[in-house]
Every structure is written in structure tokens, then in C-alpha cells.
Design a protein around this motif. Sequence first.
Motif, PDB file in Angstrom:
ATOM      1  N   GLY A  93      26.843 -22.918  -0.415  1.00 25.93           N
ATOM      2  CA  GLY A  93      26.191 -23.210  -1.696  1.00 25.93           C
ATOM      3  C   GLY A  93      25.126 -24.276  -1.572  1.00 25.93           C
ATOM      4  O   GLY A  93      24.628 -24.789  -2.574  1.00 25.93           O
ATOM      5  N   THR A  94      24.752 -24.621  -0.352  1.00 23.67           N
ATOM      6  CA  THR A  94      23.804 -25.717  -0.159  1.00 23.67           C
ATOM      7  C   THR A  94      22.371 -25.289  -0.405  1.00 23.67           C
ATOM      8  O   THR A  94      21.516 -26.131  -0.653  1.00 23.67           O
ATOM      9  CB  THR A  94      23.924 -26.301   1.247  1.00 23.67           C
ATOM     10  OG1 THR A  94      24.052 -25.220   2.173  1.00 23.67           O
ATOM     11  CG2 THR A  94      25.135 -27.187   1.345  1.00 23.67           C
TER      12      THR A  94
ATOM     13  N   LYS B 168      21.397 -23.630  -2.994  1.00 24.86           N
ATOM     14  CA  LYS B 168      21.257 -24.005  -4.394  1.00 24.86           C
ATOM     15  C   LYS B 168      21.073 -25.520  -4.536  1.00 24.86           C
ATOM     16  O   LYS B 168      20.186 -25.995  -5.220  1.00 24.86           O
ATOM     17  CB  LYS B 168      22.522 -23.553  -5.114  1.00 24.86           C
ATOM     18  CG  LYS B 168      22.473 -23.554  -6.600  1.00 24.86           C
ATOM     19  CD  LYS B 168      23.722 -22.842  -7.112  1.00 24.86           C
ATOM     20  CE  LYS B 168      23.888 -23.000  -8.584  1.00 24.86           C
ATOM     21  NZ  LYS B 168      25.069 -22.278  -9.057  1.00 24.86           N
ATOM     22  N   GLN B 169      21.938 -26.257  -3.846  1.00 23.16           N
ATOM     23  CA  GLN B 169      21.890 -27.715  -3.949  1.00 23.16           C
ATOM     24  C   GLN B 169      20.561 -28.259  -3.418  1.00 23.16           C
ATOM     25  O   GLN B 169      19.973 -29.151  -4.013  1.00 23.16           O
ATOM     26  CB  GLN B 169      23.067 -28.338  -3.200  1.00 23.16           C
ATOM     27  CG  GLN B 169      23.315 -29.791  -3.546  1.00 23.16           C
ATOM     28  CD  GLN B 169      23.626 -30.000  -5.015  1.00 23.16           C
ATOM     29  OE1 GLN B 169      24.383 -29.269  -5.621  1.00 23.16           O
ATOM     30  NE2 GLN B 169      23.005 -30.997  -5.633  1.00 23.16           N
TER      31      GLN B 169
ATOM     32  N   LYS C 129      12.634 -15.968  -3.862  1.00 20.91           N
ATOM     33  CA  LYS C 129      12.008 -16.219  -5.148  1.00 20.91           C
ATOM     34  C   LYS C 129      12.662 -15.358  -6.232  1.00 20.91           C
ATOM     35  O   LYS C 129      12.863 -15.802  -7.349  1.00 20.91           O
ATOM     36  CB  LYS C 129      10.515 -15.905  -5.053  1.00 20.91           C
ATOM     37  CG  LYS C 129       9.672 -16.960  -5.706  1.00 20.91           C
ATOM     38  CD  LYS C 129       8.221 -16.913  -5.321  1.00 20.91           C
ATOM     39  CE  LYS C 129       7.516 -15.633  -5.689  1.00 20.91           C
ATOM     40  NZ  LYS C 129       6.062 -15.707  -5.392  1.00 20.91           N
ATOM     41  N   LYS C 130      12.976 -14.116  -5.878  1.00 19.81           N
ATOM     42  CA  LYS C 130      13.481 -13.173  -6.888  1.00 19.81           C
ATOM     43  C   LYS C 130      14.949 -13.411  -7.225  1.00 19.81           C
ATOM     44  O   LYS C 130      15.397 -13.142  -8.318  1.00 19.81           O
ATOM     45  CB  LYS C 130      13.326 -11.752  -6.367  1.00 19.81           C
ATOM     46  CG  LYS C 130      11.896 -11.272  -6.398  1.00 19.81           C
ATOM     47  CD  LYS C 130      11.783  -9.861  -6.979  1.00 19.81           C
ATOM     48  CE  LYS C 130      10.371  -9.356  -6.945  1.00 19.81           C
ATOM     49  NZ  LYS C 130       9.995  -8.892  -5.599  1.00 19.81           N
ATOM     50  N   ARG C 131      15.707 -13.906  -6.239  1.00 14.94           N
ATOM     51  CA  ARG C 131      17.152 -13.989  -6.440  1.00 14.94           C
ATOM     52  C   ARG C 131      17.560 -15.120  -7.365  1.00 14.94           C
ATOM     53  O   ARG C 131      17.011 -16.199  -7.300  1.00 14.94           O
ATOM     54  CB  ARG C 131      17.831 -14.218  -5.084  1.00 14.94           C
ATOM     55  CG  ARG C 131      18.361 -12.943  -4.524  1.00 14.94           C
ATOM     56  CD  ARG C 131      19.233 -13.247  -3.345  1.00 14.94           C
ATOM     57  NE  ARG C 131      19.316 -12.069  -2.514  1.00 14.94           N
ATOM     58  CZ  ARG C 131      19.500 -12.084  -1.212  1.00 14.94           C
ATOM     59  NH1 ARG C 131      19.613 -13.229  -0.592  1.00 14.94           N
ATOM     60  NH2 ARG C 131      19.575 -10.973  -0.543  1.00 14.94           N
ATOM     61  N   ASP C 132      18.568 -14.859  -8.182  1.00 12.90           N
ATOM     62  CA  ASP C 132      19.182 -15.934  -8.959  1.00 12.90           C
ATOM     63  C   ASP C 132      20.355 -16.464  -8.158  1.00 12.90           C
ATOM     64  O   ASP C 132      21.137 -15.693  -7.620  1.00 12.90           O
ATOM     65  CB  ASP C 132      19.688 -15.399 -10.296  1.00 12.90           C
ATOM     66  CG  ASP C 132      18.542 -14.944 -11.181  1.00 12.90           C
ATOM     67  OD1 ASP C 132      17.510 -15.644 -11.189  1.00 12.90           O
ATOM     68  OD2 ASP C 132      18.679 -13.917 -11.851  1.00 12.90           O
ATOM     69  N   LEU C 133      20.450 -17.787  -8.088  1.00 14.65           N
ATOM     70  CA  LEU C 133      21.516 -18.341  -7.255  1.00 14.65           C
ATOM     71  C   LEU C 133      22.706 -18.757  -8.106  1.00 14.65           C
ATOM     72  O   LEU C 133      22.556 -19.112  -9.237  1.00 14.65           O
ATOM     73  CB  LEU C 133      20.991 -19.545  -6.486  1.00 14.65           C
ATOM     74  CG  LEU C 133      19.915 -19.153  -5.520  1.00 14.65           C
ATOM     75  CD1 LEU C 133      19.161 -20.398  -5.058  1.00 14.65           C
ATOM     76  CD2 LEU C 133      20.510 -18.480  -4.304  1.00 14.65           C
TER      77      LEU C 133
ATOM     78  N   SER D 180      11.328 -27.203  -2.597  1.00 15.95           N
ATOM     79  CA  SER D 180      10.842 -25.962  -3.217  1.00 15.95           C
ATOM     80  C   SER D 180      11.234 -24.790  -2.334  1.00 15.95           C
ATOM     81  O   SER D 180      11.573 -24.963  -1.162  1.00 15.95           O
ATOM     82  CB  SER D 180       9.327 -26.009  -3.388  1.00 15.95           C
ATOM     83  OG  SER D 180       8.694 -25.878  -2.149  1.00 15.95           O
ATOM     84  N   LYS D 181      11.176 -23.584  -2.898  1.00 15.92           N
ATOM     85  CA  LYS D 181      11.579 -22.420  -2.113  1.00 15.92           C
ATOM     86  C   LYS D 181      10.656 -22.236  -0.922  1.00 15.92           C
ATOM     87  O   LYS D 181      11.079 -21.816   0.154  1.00 15.92           O
ATOM     88  CB  LYS D 181      11.591 -21.182  -3.006  1.00 15.92           C
ATOM     89  CG  LYS D 181      12.739 -21.226  -3.996  1.00 15.92           C
ATOM     90  CD  LYS D 181      12.773 -20.065  -4.944  1.00 15.92           C
ATOM     91  CE  LYS D 181      14.010 -20.198  -5.845  1.00 15.92           C
ATOM     92  NZ  LYS D 181      14.064 -19.198  -6.888  1.00 15.92           N
TER      93      LYS D 181
ATOM     94  N   GLU E   1      23.899 -21.557   4.522  1.00 16.57           N
ATOM     95  CA  GLU E   1      23.326 -22.139   3.311  1.00 16.57           C
ATOM     96  C   GLU E   1      23.841 -21.393   2.084  1.00 16.57           C
ATOM     97  O   GLU E   1      24.034 -21.982   1.033  1.00 16.57           O
ATOM     98  CB  GLU E   1      21.794 -22.058   3.344  1.00 16.57           C
ATOM     99  CG  GLU E   1      21.170 -22.744   4.536  1.00 16.57           C
ATOM    100  CD  GLU E   1      20.939 -24.223   4.324  1.00 16.57           C
ATOM    101  OE1 GLU E   1      21.439 -24.765   3.329  1.00 16.57           O
ATOM    102  OE2 GLU E   1      20.273 -24.838   5.176  1.00 16.57           O
TER     103      GLU E   1
ATOM    104  N   LEU F 162      17.692 -26.796  -3.415  1.00 18.38           N
ATOM    105  CA  LEU F 162      16.637 -26.519  -4.398  1.00 18.38           C
ATOM    106  C   LEU F 162      16.741 -27.487  -5.574  1.00 18.38           C
ATOM    107  O   LEU F 162      15.744 -28.007  -6.044  1.00 18.38           O
ATOM    108  CB  LEU F 162      16.738 -25.076  -4.895  1.00 18.38           C
ATOM    109  CG  LEU F 162      16.498 -23.993  -3.840  1.00 18.38           C
ATOM    110  CD1 LEU F 162      16.636 -22.616  -4.460  1.00 18.38           C
ATOM    111  CD2 LEU F 162      15.129 -24.141  -3.201  1.00 18.38           C
ATOM    112  N   ILE F 163      17.996 -27.744  -6.023  1.00 13.92           N
ATOM    113  CA  ILE F 163      18.189 -28.692  -7.122  1.00 13.92           C
ATOM    114  C   ILE F 163      17.747 -30.087  -6.700  1.00 13.92           C
ATOM    115  O   ILE F 163      17.164 -30.838  -7.464  1.00 13.92           O
ATOM    116  CB  ILE F 163      19.664 -28.698  -7.570  1.00 13.92           C
ATOM    117  CG1 ILE F 163      20.011 -27.374  -8.225  1.00 13.92           C
ATOM    118  CG2 ILE F 163      19.951 -29.842  -8.519  1.00 13.92           C
ATOM    119  CD1 ILE F 163      21.481 -27.207  -8.510  1.00 13.92           C
TER     120      ILE F 163
END
Lengths: 298, 278
Positions: free
Chosen positions: B90-91, B93-94, B274-278, B101-102, B86, B96-97
Motif C-alpha cells: 500500500g506504499t 498510495k502512501q 494515472k487511470k487506476r484508482d488506488l 507525483s505519479k 508498492e 502519492l499522498i
Amino acid sequence: METILSIENLSKRFGPVQAVRNVSLEIQKGNVYGILGPNGSGKSTTLGIVLNVVNKTSGNYSWFGGTMQTHEALKKVGAIIERPNFYPYMTATENLELVCKIKGADYLKINEKLQLVGLIDRKNSKFSTFSLGMKQRLAIASALLNDPEILILDEPTNGLDPQGIHQIRDIIKMIAAQGTTILLASHLLDEVEKVCSHVLVLRKGEVLYSGRVDEMSANDGFFELQSDDLQQLQSVLLLLPKIEKCIEENGKLLVYLKAPIKAQELNRLLFEKNIVLNHLVLRKHSLEEQFLELTKSH
Amino acid sequence: MKRLLSIELQKIWKNRASRVLTLSYFILLTFIALIASIKFDLGPFQFHLAEMGIFNFPFIWHFNTYIAAILKFFLAIVIVSMMANEYSYGTLKQNLIDSLSKKEFIASKFLTVVVLSGISTVFVFVMSMILGLCFSSYNEIGIIFSDLDYILAYFVKLVGFFSFCLFLGILVKRSAFALGFLLVWNILEGIAKGLLKFQLFPNSNNDEFVMQFFPLEAMSNLIVEPFTRLSVVKSIGTQIGIENFKNYGVPWLEIFIVIGWTVIFMLMSYNLLKKRDL
């Protein structure tokens, strides 16, 4: 006007780097918005925050008037960010089925959207066999599966060949024509100029301009003049009250105005002063010039 | 819940490597039955493993769950790579977009872990039942269904172990490195065990008390090795003078420790995400 997304004083800091600083924006239904900015100006970060993949440092945003949680709101949003992300081992159809499951969309939409982006012939090919242009079109099909109220596109033509860019642009125009709200982030200015009605200009995470594309430049354009004696022309012009400044460029005089003045009026005024023009054009700055002007002067 | 599960199962099943590994895991599980056919014929001395009592109820529950648990590494690879992929595709990120939800994302992974463990548990249960009915010397209902806590322990052990793998997948983001980390962690626990036993508490049992709280140690303590429990091995042991007072049962404390770790791993995974920026 129905507000789809409102962003208030949004900021994001990556360690010592301030990626986004106090960005505010209101997105109204039916408009086409462009976010302009050089690379690294915070476009993608801003979009990442409202799309729930980047955590904000401070500020607020709310979807559809703040009545629902972000991930619920995203069911009514279609978005592609930077590069198309799909499972390479699945076919186009299978990938879209997965997206349908996530978004709660109908499987019947799959063929319709594949048709729209011209991938119906390749629907049973694995994603890994697609060219970049096809991947990008699949991403658009995927973003449209839920018939979104707003389509968010981040650099949709990045890395594509001229045909690919043209195809994507046609698709965007077609979608915009159907009345879907679009938010398009790009550093390609003519792209934004051709499709957008509103624009937000970012540089180093800060908003430089936000408003309608056609109101972006404060004045109503400028004149390009030429006569046999440019020195004389310039000295006469500077005496006129409505003229702000003159710049000589390539044997022509660019005349900037304090207040609007009609071409015929200017011509008459100069003629009364015994100056005969051999060139008179009222020009507007292209978006590119305005953009360079904005990002330079701040 | 069905939606989350079907999302995740599609991701695994459409991937050829994952499909092959999952299938080979279950096929290998059935090969435990082949132990029954181990037979040596040495003239006057005949050795038939199936008749040495390994398939007797209730011992079979212990024996089969222990052997089956060894194969869990096959599924561990599938689970680590389903998470690491994942990230590399990059999926995440996709997804979630695309409005997952996380929480839903972690839930879909965890549900898959529970379902795979559940299928494996049912599989082992049915297989043991069949083998037992064929070879066991005792067929009374009461005996057949005694000591079923091994099956429960097996399930808890798998869920715990796979949760650990899932967490490592999220933490490390690369499947090979995550599996490497698992190995390193295993060695670290081994070193800790050695230090505690020989350096800190050489004359007491405190080392065991401390060690039981380590995740991998707790998982392995759930089902202790069954071999020394076999009557043959036991009688050899008594002959050469080793008395064995090992407790072979399923320790309830360990079950709670492993469940505790499962909860911790899932919460840590969620927090990381939750904490990480993707």
C-alpha cells in the motif's frame, strides 16, 4: 479567513456505483472539520480524490486557492488514509527518512515527531514488529513531518483497543490545540463531537449537512417533561403556540419547539394551567442522535 | 533526479531479499572470468578454453555481453518485486499522498532501471577489458576498442528488458504473477514465431521481418549467439559442410526497436498509474 481546500460539486462513479455525488466543501484555516457518515458513504473516496490517489468523475477541487498543482500542494499537507502503509522491512526511522525525502522535510524532524507520538524508544525497530496502535501513531508522526498546514485523518482509531483510541485522541487534541487545521473522517460520533468545530455529514455519497457542529440541529433543543397525568400535560402543551410536537418516551414527554422558549417560562405557563411538573429538563440532541435523525429522515 | 534515485535505492537496498539478489547478480557476473580457468588435460590433447580465442579482442565484447545478459533475470526479479511490493504494502498510495507525483514515481523507478543497467554495463566492460588484456592474442589499441557497439547493445537490452518487467509489475501488481506473465509472453512469442515461419511464410524471410518487432525477440536479436563465430566451431562447421553467413554485428534497427519498446512500456506504465484508482 484563508481557504485551504475548496471542493466544488465533486462526483465519483465506480462503474454502476455512485460513490460521491456533488460534494462541496470549503476548508478554512484553523478549524477542525469532521466528515461523518456510515461505512461506504464516500468519506474515503472524497479524501482519496483530493489526495491524488482516486480520479474524480466530475467536479473540481483546489488546494490553497488553486495556485499550485495537487502534488506540490500535498507537500504542505499531512495525511493518513485508512490503514498505515509503510515498508515493513525498514525501521521506523528509515521509513520516516524516506518520507522526508519525498516531502523535502528535514531529517531533524524525525526524532521530534517520534517523541511526540511516543515511539522514540522503538525508533530502530522494524515496522513489521509494530502493533496496530504503534503503526497508527507512526503514521501520524509521518503525516506531521513537514509541519503541515492541514492534517487529514481517515478513521485514525479504526481497529484500535481502548488505550490506543485514547492515545490517538490525545494526540489529535494536542495537534488541534496548536492551531493546525484538521480534517477528520470517522464514523465514531463522539470522536467528532469531542474535537470538531465543523461537520460534514455524508450518506450514500451525498451531503446531508454541512456547517458548525453546534448548529447542526435546526432548533435549540427540546424539553423533557413529566407530570402525574401525561395525557393532560400533552393536551395542554399542544395548545401553546410555540410547541411543535410531543412524543411520549419512557414515561416522559419529549417536547419539540417551533420557537425558542425558556424553561422558566414554560414552567410558569404550565403552572398557570394547574399542572405541576415533577421533571423538567432542557436537552440538546447529542451528535449521535442528530446524526441518526439526519441519515434516517432523508 | 538525485532525490528520486535516492528514494528508490533506499527502498531496494533496505530490503534484504533485493539486496542479496542484486549482490549475487554482480558476484555471478564476475564468475564469467572463471570460464578462463576451464581446462581439460587429456594427455596429448590439451584444451584450454581461454586460449580458444573467446577472450580475444574484439570477440570478447560479443562473448561477454552475451553471457552476462543471461544473468539479467536476477535483476528482473528485483525490479518486478520493487514494483509489485508498492502495491501489496500500500506504499504506492502512501507515496502519492506524501506528495510524490505519479510522473515522479515512474521516473524514480525508470531511473533506477537505467542506473542498474548502467552499473552492470560498466561492470561487464571493465571485466572484459581485464580478461582481454590477460588472454587476448591481439593487444593493439585499435582492435581493443573495435566492436564496442556490443556494450551499447548490452545496455539498451537491459534497459528494455527491465522496462518490460517494470510495466508487468505495474500491470499485474504481484511479483510472482508478473514473472509468470513474462514467461507466458515468451512462449507466446515462440508460438507466433513458429506460426509465422511454418504456416504463414513457409518460403520466405517475412517471418523474420515481422518477428523483429516483437519486444523479447528484438531484445534477443540485439546480441546474437557468439558460439558459431568461434574459429574452432566454424572450422568444424565447414568440415561437415555447413556454410554460415550469419550476421553477428549489432543491428541498428533492433537498437531503435528496443528503445521504442522502452518508451512504449514507460508510457503505458504511466497511463496505467494515472487511470487506476488506488
